[in-house]
Enzyme design. Structure first.
Site: not given
Length: 265
Positions: A74, A95, A135
């Site tokens: 991503k 995404n 994260a």
């Protein structure tokens, strides 16, 4: 409605490493068909080392109109976009990507899908406290969407402390003291969100010590395979309300398809 498959079929790919766990190809292809589109989503197993070459090659196939991006690409795919939404730019990740005249346009809608999913299960994040574990690409998007939804206190934990601190610092520029670095202890939070792959493989450690969960805590997880992750199973055993990864995906599906088809020629 059964999808068509012929020479006029428009092709979309979902790229990840690994890829066997994704549920998107059948669901997205069905969503295309329900909208009257002759289009299909196919899985592509691409390692980080091969990603640049893959994207350069797939761009040459003129019937490939878009890409859904999953772990771990991503952040890397963001750098291949020639235009992005404000949300994706803030997060530095995408995404979903669609072809444009100049390259790829990207957005990051994981967080919107997660928040929509927990709301569908009866949890309203406004004014609540939350612990987010992870994260990475999905975690960054979930963090932003939780804060935009009004979470008053968001603690973020990641084993990669540099990655965690980078995300916390970026979010603090917009949300101030509502976000901080945290530990994996879930005690005292209204919401615990797992945005890591922990639980996809047998024997994975749980992302939080479940014995510290309180019955009133809502537990959400991004994992879609298994359908109920070990964290969700353990939380349900304690009486917690939960959202499985499939619930997040159900809310994410329409957002992704809307974006992919917005550039339809």
């Amino acid at each position: 409605m059964q999808p068509m498959l012929n020479g006029a079929t428009r092709v979309f790919a979902i790229v990840g490493d690994p890829i066997a766990q994704v549920q998107s190809p059948a669901h997205v292809t069905r969503a295309f068909a329900e909208r009257g589109e002759n289009a299909i989503l196919v899985p592509a197993h691409v390692t980080p080392a091969d990603l640049d070459a893959f994207l350069a090659g797939i761009a040459r196939a003129r019937n490939v109109d878009g890409i859904i991006v999953t772990v771990p690409h991503k952040f890397a795919c963001f750098r291949h976009c020639t235009e992005v939404t404000d949300r994706a730019r803030f997060l530095g990740a995408v995404n979903v990507m669609r072809r444009t005249a100049d390259g790829w346009a990207g957005d990051m809608v994981d967080g919107l899908g997660f928040v929509g999913g927990i709301r569908a299960e009866g949890f309203e994040p406004e004014g609540k406290s939350a612990l987010l574990v992870g994260a990475g690409g999905a975690g960054t998007a979930i963090a932003l969407s939780l804060l935009e939804a009004g979470v008053r206190d968001l603690a973020i934990h990641d084993e990669d402390t540099a990655r965690r601190d980078t995300l916390v610092g970026r979010l603090r520029e917009r949300f101030g003291g509502a976000v901080r670095a945290g530990e994996p202890d879930p005690a005292g939070y209204d919401l615990v969100a797992n945005a890591t792959p922990a639980g996809m493989r047998p024997g994975d450690p749980l992302p939080v010590p479940v014995e510290r969960l309180e019955r009133t805590t809502f537990v959400g997880c991004v994992i879609t395979a298994p359908a109920a992750s070990p964290l969700v199973v353990a939380a349900r055993g304690l009486g917690c309300r939960t959202q499985v990864g499939g619930g997040m995906f159900a809310n994410l599906l329409g957002l992704m398809v809307d974006f992919l088809l917005a550039g339809k020629r």
